[in-house]
Design a protein around this motif. Structure first.
Motif, PDB file in Angstrom:
ATOM      1  N   LEU A 418       0.837  -1.209   0.000  1.00  0.00           N
ATOM      2  CA  LEU A 418       0.000   0.000   0.000  1.00  0.00           C
ATOM      3  C   LEU A 418       0.869   1.255   0.000  1.00  0.00           C
ATOM      4  O   LEU A 418       0.518   2.279   0.581  1.00  0.00           O
ATOM      5  CB  LEU A 418      -0.939   0.011   1.212  1.00  0.00           C
ATOM      6  N   GLU A 419       2.018   1.161  -0.658  1.00  0.00           N
ATOM      7  CA  GLU A 419       2.897   2.321  -0.755  1.00  0.00           C
ATOM      8  C   GLU A 419       2.287   3.352  -1.705  1.00  0.00           C
ATOM      9  O   GLU A 419       1.527   3.032  -2.613  1.00  0.00           O
ATOM     10  CB  GLU A 419       4.284   1.903  -1.262  1.00  0.00           C
ATOM     11  N   GLY A 420       2.650   4.620  -1.464  1.00  0.00           N
ATOM     12  CA  GLY A 420       2.195   5.699  -2.346  1.00  0.00           C
ATOM     13  C   GLY A 420       0.676   5.791  -2.398  1.00  0.00           C
ATOM     14  O   GLY A 420      -0.029   5.575  -1.416  1.00  0.00           O
ATOM     15  N   GLY A 421       0.167   6.073  -3.582  1.00  0.00           N
ATOM     16  CA  GLY A 421      -1.270   6.253  -3.758  1.00  0.00           C
ATOM     17  C   GLY A 421      -2.079   4.987  -3.621  1.00  0.00           C
ATOM     18  O   GLY A 421      -3.315   5.048  -3.540  1.00  0.00           O
ATOM     19  N   ALA A 422      -1.416   3.818  -3.565  1.00  0.00           N
ATOM     20  CA  ALA A 422      -2.143   2.557  -3.416  1.00  0.00           C
ATOM     21  C   ALA A 422      -2.906   2.490  -2.105  1.00  0.00           C
ATOM     22  O   ALA A 422      -3.862   1.716  -1.972  1.00  0.00           O
ATOM     23  CB  ALA A 422      -1.177   1.376  -3.515  1.00  0.00           C
ATOM     24  N   VAL A 423      -2.522   3.317  -1.136  1.00  0.00           N
ATOM     25  CA  VAL A 423      -3.179   3.298   0.166  1.00  0.00           C
ATOM     26  C   VAL A 423      -4.646   3.700   0.069  1.00  0.00           C
ATOM     27  O   VAL A 423      -5.447   3.393   0.959  1.00  0.00           O
ATOM     28  CB  VAL A 423      -2.419   4.218   1.154  1.00  0.00           C
ATOM     29  N   HIS A 424      -5.026   4.359  -1.009  1.00  0.00           N
ATOM     30  CA  HIS A 424      -6.415   4.796  -1.159  1.00  0.00           C
ATOM     31  C   HIS A 424      -7.357   3.673  -1.564  1.00  0.00           C
ATOM     32  O   HIS A 424      -8.580   3.849  -1.520  1.00  0.00           O
ATOM     33  CB  HIS A 424      -6.496   5.933  -2.180  1.00  0.00           C
ATOM     34  N   GLN A 425      -6.805   2.513  -1.968  1.00  0.00           N
ATOM     35  CA  GLN A 425      -7.652   1.388  -2.380  1.00  0.00           C
ATOM     36  C   GLN A 425      -7.153   0.096  -1.711  1.00  0.00           C
ATOM     37  O   GLN A 425      -6.686  -0.820  -2.383  1.00  0.00           O
ATOM     38  CB  GLN A 425      -7.648   1.232  -3.898  1.00  0.00           C
ATOM     39  N   PRO A 426      -7.270   0.010  -0.401  1.00  0.00           N
ATOM     40  CA  PRO A 426      -6.720  -1.150   0.307  1.00  0.00           C
ATOM     41  C   PRO A 426      -7.397  -2.461  -0.057  1.00  0.00           C
ATOM     42  O   PRO A 426      -6.810  -3.524   0.156  1.00  0.00           O
ATOM     43  CB  PRO A 426      -6.943  -0.798   1.781  1.00  0.00           C
ATOM     44  N   TRP A 427      -8.605  -2.414  -0.610  1.00  0.00           N
ATOM     45  CA  TRP A 427      -9.289  -3.640  -1.004  1.00  0.00           C
ATOM     46  C   TRP A 427      -8.598  -4.354  -2.169  1.00  0.00           C
ATOM     47  O   TRP A 427      -8.899  -5.498  -2.470  1.00  0.00           O
ATOM     48  CB  TRP A 427     -10.751  -3.357  -1.350  1.00  0.00           C
ATOM     49  N   LYS A 428      -7.659  -3.652  -2.817  1.00  0.00           N
ATOM     50  CA  LYS A 428      -6.920  -4.261  -3.909  1.00  0.00           C
ATOM     51  C   LYS A 428      -5.642  -4.955  -3.434  1.00  0.00           C
ATOM     52  O   LYS A 428      -4.877  -5.472  -4.239  1.00  0.00           O
ATOM     53  CB  LYS A 428      -6.559  -3.205  -4.955  1.00  0.00           C
TER      54      LYS A 428
END
Length: 461
Positions: A418-428
């Protein structure tokens, strides 16, 4: 010697640029600087811990500023009309000065004050442009009592000459017969948000001075950056009147010149005035739709509670709601996106959200809070009432690297994947086992489903 006058403080807890105190202190008979801890405010539900604590700071600072000028703050508790009339009788005051308000409660208070004082041979003087930079109703469109759209209002607002900034009185002489209760103390208030800022005019002026430099010049570029927090944070001081909107407009224009930052900041002050003139003309807009869309709002307490507690499964929304709980304050961009999420993605009543905000916001101003909520819900003055703020798109624009989310949603801060902008979609998060280890909920609603439901409810499909 002339009779004493009363300066009845309400949302103008300052000695600088205060027309109420300035007018009351003009006479030679002394002035009674009066604040009433009003039972009516408590009964209406506005006396909540964060604002009570900030108010205590403001009153202590106001008392100190008055004592430095030879005076003191007179504090009473009870019905504001009864206590003001009693103070007038005790000090033989003939005139009472107060700032004009815009809410239905303020209108009723003013009328009750006028009747009670006139019955005792006394006069009430209501001063405009104390709480706002421009008095509500000072500019109006042809044939109407208020502007319903911001842009034409702003054009008139900019062209209008604001009143002069007044100096603080050098001396304040308070009659000895003016009895007072104790000044409230913050430490006596329980249930306060742990990160609540300090109140008081001295603190407000310190913040304003720090703002009128590089932060102001950068404001236009950074005002929507959630993690950067490049806003002034002066809204609590404007709400309690420890800072003057008139003085802030003048100082910003002088400090920023023709720069974009000063213009953007002054525009926000004009938005505040805009909402006050709407509520002054339509007090019912505090509770009823300004423009009805015939909404049949859903009722889902589980979803409402997930929103209130920052557990919706959408990190940008949850970060904002947790900031509100911790600080009693929220970034303006975050207010817009959380309000849109509640009213248009979950399709829950705007009044539910407005009430929650008012239970925590230290700057919980009735005009700005309720009418901003109506703007977000599409029942207010927004010229695009059906716009929906997508939380993922908002996160990408205003928290691209996820720093704001990591600050306020710590369970997502150091999760591999969940680094960077990935933290906004933790379901992925992959694999599924890694996702199961994170104490964070799945989304309460699919965004596409929420949008389709909203469009159907508004008859857009």
């Amino acid at each position: 010697m002339s009779a004493a006058s009363i300066a009845l403080f309400t949302s103008d807890l300052r000695v600088h640029d205060n027309p109420v105190l300035h007018a009351a202190a003009k006479g030679t008979g002394g002035v009674v600087p009066l604040f009433v801890l009003d039972d009516g405010v408590r009964a209406a539900g506005f006396d909540v811990p964060n604002r009570r604590a900030f108010l205590a700071d403001c009153l202590a600072d106001l008392d100190e500023a008055l004592r430095a000028r030879g005076g003191r703050l007179v504090v009473r508790t009870g019905d504001v009309v009864e206590e003001t009339a009693r103070a007038a009788a005790e000090t033989d005051a003939r005139d009472v000065h107060v700032a004009g308000g815009v809410s239905g409660y303020a209108h009723r208070r003013e009328e009750r004050l006028r009747r009670a004082l006139e019955a005792g041979g006394r006069r009430l003087h209501v001063h405009d442009a104390v709480v706002t930079a421009l008095a509500p109703g000072e500019v109006t469109p042809a044939g109407k009592d208020h502007f319903a759209v911001f842009t034409p209002y702003f054009r008139r607002w900019q062209a209008e000459r604001h009143r002069d900034v007044l100096r603080a009185p050098r001396r304040v002489r308070v009659p000895e017969t003016a009895g007072s209760g104790p000044v409230p103390r913050r430490r006596d208030v329980s249930g306060v948000s742990p990160g609540l800022a300090a109140g008081g005019e001295a603190e407000g002026r310190r913040r304003a001075t720090a703002w009128m430099g590089a932060p102001l010049r950068r404001y236009a570029q950074g005002q929507d950056d959630l993690a950067g927090d490049a806003t002034s944070r002066l809204s609590p001081h404007l709400h309690f009147g420890t800072l003057s909107a008139v003085e802030l407009v003048r100082r910003a224009r002088e400090a920023g010149g023709d720069g974009d930052g000063a213009e953007a900041f002054v525009r926000q002050l004009a938005w505040r005035d805009f909402h006050h003139q709407v509520l002054a003309a339509r007090p019912s807009a505090a509770h009823t739709d300004y423009r009805a869309r015939h909404d049949l709002w859903r009722r889902d307490e589980q979803e409402a509670e997930a929103w209130r507690t920052g557990r919706t499964g959408y990190p940008i929304v949850d970060a904002a709601m947790r900031q509100l709980a911790h600080e009693g304050w929220m970034h303006n961009r975050a207010r817009l996106l959380t309000a849109s999420f509640l009213t248009k993605t979950l399709y829950l009543d705007w009044r539910l959200g407005a009430a929650h905000f008012l239970s925590l916001l230290v700057d919980g101003d009735l005009a700005n809070n309720q009418l901003n909520w109506q703007w977000a819900a599409g029942t207010g003055t927004d010229t695009r009432p059906n716009r929906v703020l997508n939380p993922l798109a908002q996160a990408k624009r205003f928290d691209a690297d996820g720093a704001y989310v990591r600050r306020w949603v710590p369970e997502l801060a150091d999760v591999p994947g969940l680094e960077g902008g990935a933290v906004h979609q933790p379901w992925k998060l992959k694999p599924a086992a890694a996702r199961a280890e994170v104490d964070y909920p799945d989304p309460v609603v699919d965004l596409a489903d929420g949008l389709a439901r909203f469009k159907q409810a508004r008859g857009l499909e």
